[in-house]
Design a protein around this motif. Structure first.
Motif, PDB file in Angstrom:
ATOM      1  N   ASN A 166       0.816  -1.216   0.000  1.00  0.00           N
ATOM      2  CA  ASN A 166       0.000   0.000   0.000  1.00  0.00           C
ATOM      3  C   ASN A 166       0.845   1.260   0.000  1.00  0.00           C
ATOM      4  OD1 ASN A 166      -2.634   1.188   0.069  1.00  0.00           O
ATOM      5  ND2 ASN A 166      -2.240   1.781   2.174  1.00  0.00           N
ATOM      6  N   SER A 167       2.130   1.144   0.362  1.00  0.00           N
ATOM      7  CA  SER A 167       2.985   2.330   0.446  1.00  0.00           C
ATOM      8  C   SER A 167       3.140   3.007  -0.910  1.00  0.00           C
ATOM      9  CB  SER A 167       4.359   1.942   0.988  1.00  0.00           C
ATOM     10  OG  SER A 167       4.994   1.002   0.135  1.00  0.00           O
ATOM     11  N   LEU A 168       3.106   2.225  -1.986  1.00  0.00           N
ATOM     12  CA  LEU A 168       3.258   2.808  -3.321  1.00  0.00           C
ATOM     13  C   LEU A 168       2.096   3.743  -3.637  1.00  0.00           C
ATOM     14  CD1 LEU A 168       5.395   2.450  -5.567  1.00  0.00           C
ATOM     15  CD2 LEU A 168       3.821   0.897  -6.686  1.00  0.00           C
ATOM     16  N   LEU A 169       0.879   3.289  -3.344  1.00  0.00           N
ATOM     17  CA  LEU A 169      -0.297   4.118  -3.605  1.00  0.00           C
ATOM     18  C   LEU A 169      -0.312   5.344  -2.693  1.00  0.00           C
ATOM     19  CD1 LEU A 169      -3.044   4.593  -4.960  1.00  0.00           C
ATOM     20  CD2 LEU A 169      -4.066   3.183  -3.176  1.00  0.00           C
ATOM     21  N   VAL A 170       0.032   5.166  -1.425  1.00  0.00           N
ATOM     22  CA  VAL A 170       0.015   6.300  -0.489  1.00  0.00           C
ATOM     23  C   VAL A 170       1.041   7.349  -0.905  1.00  0.00           C
ATOM     24  CG1 VAL A 170       0.415   6.983   1.900  1.00  0.00           C
ATOM     25  CG2 VAL A 170      -0.855   4.901   1.401  1.00  0.00           C
ATOM     26  N   ARG A 171       2.219   6.908  -1.294  1.00  0.00           N
ATOM     27  CA  ARG A 171       3.233   7.874  -1.754  1.00  0.00           C
ATOM     28  C   ARG A 171       2.762   8.608  -2.998  1.00  0.00           C
ATOM     29  NH1 ARG A 171       8.772   5.382  -2.856  1.00  0.00           N
ATOM     30  NH2 ARG A 171       7.578   3.490  -3.253  1.00  0.00           N
ATOM     31  N   ALA A 172       2.118   7.866  -3.903  1.00  0.00           N
ATOM     32  CA  ALA A 172       1.614   8.519  -5.115  1.00  0.00           C
ATOM     33  C   ALA A 172       0.544   9.552  -4.771  1.00  0.00           C
ATOM     34  CB  ALA A 172       1.059   7.465  -6.072  1.00  0.00           C
ATOM     35  N   LEU A 202      -3.995  -3.533   8.930  1.00  0.00           N
ATOM     36  CA  LEU A 202      -4.029  -2.301   9.726  1.00  0.00           C
ATOM     37  C   LEU A 202      -2.739  -1.502   9.552  1.00  0.00           C
ATOM     38  CD1 LEU A 202      -5.687  -3.473  13.075  1.00  0.00           C
ATOM     39  CD2 LEU A 202      -6.713  -2.124  11.246  1.00  0.00           C
ATOM     40  N   ALA A 203      -1.605  -2.203   9.492  1.00  0.00           N
ATOM     41  CA  ALA A 203      -0.333  -1.506   9.276  1.00  0.00           C
ATOM     42  C   ALA A 203      -0.303  -0.840   7.905  1.00  0.00           C
ATOM     43  CB  ALA A 203       0.825  -2.492   9.414  1.00  0.00           C
ATOM     44  N   SER A 204      -0.852  -1.509   6.903  1.00  0.00           N
ATOM     45  CA  SER A 204      -0.879  -0.904   5.556  1.00  0.00           C
ATOM     46  C   SER A 204      -1.818   0.291   5.509  1.00  0.00           C
ATOM     47  CB  SER A 204      -1.311  -1.962   4.534  1.00  0.00           C
ATOM     48  OG  SER A 204      -0.398  -3.030   4.484  1.00  0.00           O
ATOM     49  N   VAL A 205      -2.980   0.167   6.131  1.00  0.00           N
ATOM     50  CA  VAL A 205      -3.945   1.274   6.121  1.00  0.00           C
ATOM     51  C   VAL A 205      -3.429   2.442   6.952  1.00  0.00           C
ATOM     52  CG1 VAL A 205      -6.294   1.919   6.757  1.00  0.00           C
ATOM     53  CG2 VAL A 205      -5.864  -0.288   5.711  1.00  0.00           C
ATOM     54  N   HIS A 206      -2.631   2.140   7.982  1.00  0.00           N
ATOM     55  CA  HIS A 206      -2.116   3.205   8.855  1.00  0.00           C
ATOM     56  C   HIS A 206      -1.214   4.174   8.101  1.00  0.00           C
ATOM     57  CE1 HIS A 206       0.180   4.965  12.283  1.00  0.00           C
ATOM     58  NE2 HIS A 206      -1.017   4.941  12.822  1.00  0.00           N
ATOM     59  N   LEU A 207      -0.707   3.776   6.949  1.00  0.00           N
ATOM     60  CA  LEU A 207       0.141   4.668   6.146  1.00  0.00           C
ATOM     61  C   LEU A 207      -0.619   5.922   5.731  1.00  0.00           C
ATOM     62  CD1 LEU A 207       1.897   2.038   3.848  1.00  0.00           C
ATOM     63  CD2 LEU A 207       2.860   3.196   5.831  1.00  0.00           C
ATOM     64  N   PHE A 208      -1.950   5.840   5.621  1.00  0.00           N
ATOM     65  CA  PHE A 208      -2.735   7.017   5.243  1.00  0.00           C
ATOM     66  C   PHE A 208      -2.682   8.101   6.325  1.00  0.00           C
ATOM     67  CE2 PHE A 208      -4.769   3.984   2.347  1.00  0.00           C
ATOM     68  CZ  PHE A 208      -4.851   4.746   1.198  1.00  0.00           C
ATOM     69  N   THR A 209      -2.379   7.736   7.565  1.00  0.00           N
ATOM     70  CA  THR A 209      -2.373   8.704   8.671  1.00  0.00           C
ATOM     71  C   THR A 209      -0.963   9.012   9.163  1.00  0.00           C
ATOM     72  OG1 THR A 209      -2.646   6.922  10.301  1.00  0.00           O
ATOM     73  CG2 THR A 209      -4.644   7.931   9.405  1.00  0.00           C
TER      74      THR A 209
END
Length: 757
Positions: free
Chosen positions: A343-349, A436-443
């Motif tokens: 998910n980090s790729l999408l969040v960074r984008a 949860l760890a992947s979704v937490h990247l949004f915050t």
């Protein structure tokens, strides 16, 4: 003497530091006590007399010791002051000596400077006197020279403009013409100046035509276009027409950037290219446009037409139209990002996308582009939550498939139900933590959009907690219940062991797992329950309900499996013409074996449970053909047809006073309760099948043997052995009632056959 010395030293120190009586502050109250050693009215004799009168010898000695210490301390302070002041005095002496030498040198230099200034003043006075008569003439000649230079510039202006036109130095030509335009306009009534003005107008018209052609062709870069527009505005070209042409050309360039975006496949490269090319070009267009049309000072007719307001409206419409197309491409590309592995790729984008749009907000205040970009990020986060929920559901279903395959595999070397439950529960919990760890990247704090109100509140509470975690827990409970609803009466294709395992899983969720998962979510996302959310107790209740339903269905399925064997064994046999029993029927042995297997299976997942006290001869329980007595009596050696009372009547009378057996009662979460439910269903089916058949003498005796064999083993599995005794008594009694020649077998023979079997 010591007191007098201390007082004198104290006074000397006050005198040294200038602390006289007038220097006291208002807060320092003056003491009038003659015994106050620090007061101005201190009297040594009075003080000594007071000490001798009030103090003992030991106290006087202590007072002396204290004064000696004070004397030494004051002496040390005085020496320190002397040394410090001596050093200061020496330093001050050296400084004064040095200043004397320096001031002597400065006095000599000042005298020399004064002499030079006097000489300069005298020389200046003589020059002014000499040139006094020629000053006016020089001023006049200077003015004439300046005028001639201006005239020379005007006369050379057409040639200069032509030269600039040949060299394509358009900016220099426009600047030169603007410098001379006012003068030519002022003196246009003179023929010579009018001729120059006409020549300049013709040249500038040609220059404007070339600029318009260059602008129409697109130029070589955005900077060249801005220069063209700037020069055309200086040449009084219509601003509104230039606005439209500028935006039209910029649109064609930006549309080309948008077409290039469709070729990108990687989400990060797509966003980077969109930001570096399209958004950067858009920001450059906005900045250039505002500099040319909005922030440009308007003069004359342009000021009266309110050009900036018109230009701002056109710019907003232009930016909104292109941003809408860009956002549609971004949303379509985000929707194509189905993989939830990293998910980090999408969040960074999304972070880069949101960050670059803030430049538009600074350049164009009031634009809706930044807020629309934030909405895209919010929608992407919501869609990501849905994708993660679907991934969790798919993972759970795949895990159940693996469990079913493990249960269906041969037991040799396979995993037990307890190990499968631990593996399943741990894998699901680890998957939830990973999500949860992947979704937490949004915050995360380094993400620009994480400080938005949505990601601080609604995303955490309704997005992660409710839409992801709570919905997944509900899905686990609902999908587990579906195994009961779609299984049918015979359990369908669902292995009974899977029902038992899922029941224990839901029970574990009710006792601890749900609370742990929701607490972990609330702590990780700092969820504040300002709005209504699903309570932990409600989820736990739903999980317990699912566990209860699964366990009830497991009991029903296992009971029906055993019942089916008993039913076939009764229906497929000719009980009237059967031979004399010599062995226990194989189906009864199978029933005991299956019940034992179920006992082991349930014992791996559930606790033992509570049993009632067993009688000492439970394995030697006997059955009466007639249900008139429930005491332990042996069968009569022979059947007496002329019984004083009808056995049917005796059986019914007993049922009136006996406790009713609930066959399909709810099962408790322990092994004894589960086995009791299964055995009740099995024996009840056996009883109902017996009631539908007619038996001969040997048929009755075979049922006696079978029931005794079942009694020898089944009483160990139930919570109350009387339940098994009661049902088996009912089976034997019902068989006797439907027997054509009810001649029971001797109990000793039954025991021998059963023990041998």
């Amino acid at each position: 003497l010591a007191i007098i010395w201390i007082v004198s030293v104290h006074g000397m120190l006050k005198l040294y530091y200038g602390l006289n009586e007038e220097g006291k502050t208002v807060d320092q109250a003056e003491s009038m006590d003659p015994c106050d050693i620090n007061g101005p009215h201190f009297d040594p004799e009075v003080y000594l007399n007071k000490l001798r009168r009030e103090c003992s010898l030991g106290e006087l000695m202590d007072q002396e010791t204290c004064m000696v210490k004070q004397i030494r301390s004051l002496d040390s302070d005085m020496q320190t002051l002397v040394y410090e002041n001596y050093n200061k005095f020496i330093s001050a002496t050296d400084t004064i000596r040095k200043m004397k030498n320096d001031f002597k040198k400065m006095e000599d230099e000042m005298d020399c400077l004064s002499t030079n200034m006097a000489s300069i003043t005298d020389f200046s006075a003589r020059i002014s006197g000499t040139l006094q008569d020629q000053h006016a003439q020089i001023t006049k000649l200077s003015g004439v020279h300046t005028l001639l230079r201006k005239l020379q510039f005007l006369f050379e202006l057409p040639a200069r403009l032509n030269k600039c036109l040949e060299l394509q130095a358009y900016a220099q030509a426009v600047s030169s013409h603007r410098r001379a335009r006012c003068v030519l306009q002022q003196y246009s009534h003179m023929p010579s100046f009018r001729g120059i003005q006409d020549d300049c107008h013709a040249i500038m018209d040609k220059l404007a035509q070339e600029l318009r052609q260059k602008f129409r062709d697109g130029g070589s870069s955005a900077k060249d276009l801005s220069e063209c527009v700037e020069l055309l505005l200086q040449l009084d070209e219509p601003a509104e027409e230039l606005c439209d042409k500028f935006l039209s050309h910029a649109q064609s360039r930006l549309e080309a950037d948008l077409l290039g975006l469709e070729a990108e496949t990687d989400i990060l490269e797509f966003i980077d290219r969109g930001c570096n090319e399209f958004v950067s070009s858009l920001c450059l267009v906005i900045a250039s446009y505002q500099e040319l049309f909005v922030n440009r000072p308007q003069e004359g007719e342009l000021a009266s037409k309110n050009i900036p307001q018109m230009a701002i409206g056109k710019l907003h419409a232009f930016v909104d139209a292109l941003a809408t197309r860009y956002f549609s491409l971004v949303e379509r590309r985000i929707q194509e990002e189905k993989s939830v592995g990293d998910n980090s790729l999408l969040v960074r984008a999304l972070d880069r996308f949101h960050r670059r749009l803030q430049a538009v907000a600074k350049l164009l205040p009031g634009s809706a582009v930044p807020s629309q970009g934030t909405e895209i990020v919010v929608r992407a986060a919501r869609e990501r939550i849905k994708q993660y929920l679907a991934a969790l559901q798919s993972f759970y279903l795949n895990s159940l498939t693996d469990v079913r395959q493990a249960l269906a595999a041969p037991r040799l070397g396979g995993s037990s139900a307890g190990e499968l439950l631990s593996t399943l529960s741990a894998s699901i919990l680890n998957q939830i933590k990973s999500v949860l760890a992947s979704v937490h990247l949004f915050t995360a704090k380094d993400i620009t959009f994480s400080n938005k109100p949505y990601f601080k509140g609604e995303f955490c509470s309704h997005g992660v907690r409710e839409s992801l975690v709570v919905n997944f827990i509900k899905f686990v409970c609902q999908s587990s219940r579906q195994f009961c609803e779609s299984a049918g009466d015979r359990g369908g294709s669902t292995p009974p062991a899977l029902l038992l395992l899922l029941s224990r899983l839901c029970l574990d969720y009710e006792t601890s797992t749900i609370t742990y998962i929701l607490t972990l979510t609330d702590e990780q996302f700092l969820v504040q329950h300002h709005s209504p959310v699903t309570a932990v107790t409600a989820l736990c209740g739903e999980a317990r309900e699912a566990a209860q339903k699964l366990l009830n269905h497991y009991v029903k399925v296992q009971g029906l499996i055993i019942s089916q064997m008993l039913r076939k064994s009764v229906e497929t046999r000719d009980w009237v013409n059967t031979i004399e029993p010599r062995n226990v029927r194989a189906v009864m042995k199978r029933v005991v074996e299956d019940t034992t297997s179920i006992d082991v299976q349930v014992g791996l997942l559930y606790e033992e449970g509570v049993r009632k006290a067993h009688s000492s001869d439970s394995s030697k329980r006997t059955f009466s053909v007639y249900s008139s007595s429930r005491q332990q009596t042996r069968y009569a050696p022979s059947y007496t047809p002329s019984a004083p009372m009808d056995t049917n009547l005796l059986s019914n009378i007993h049922k009136l006073f006996s406790e009713r057996v609930e066959i399909f009662s709810p099962v408790e979460f322990n092994k004894v309760s589960v086995l009791t439910g299964i055995i009740k269903i099995s024996l009840k089916t056996f009883l109902e099948c017996v009631r539908l058949r007619t038996f001969g003498r040997y048929g009755l005796q075979q049922i006696q043997v079978d029931c005794h064999y079942l009694q020898m083993y089944l009483w160990r599995f139930v919570s109350d052995e009387n339940l098994v005794h009661f049902l088996l008594d009912e089976i034997v009694g019902s068989t006797a009632h439907r027997c054509l020649d009810p001649a029971p077998m001797e109990q000793s023979v039954i025991e021998v056959i059963c023990e041998r079997g």
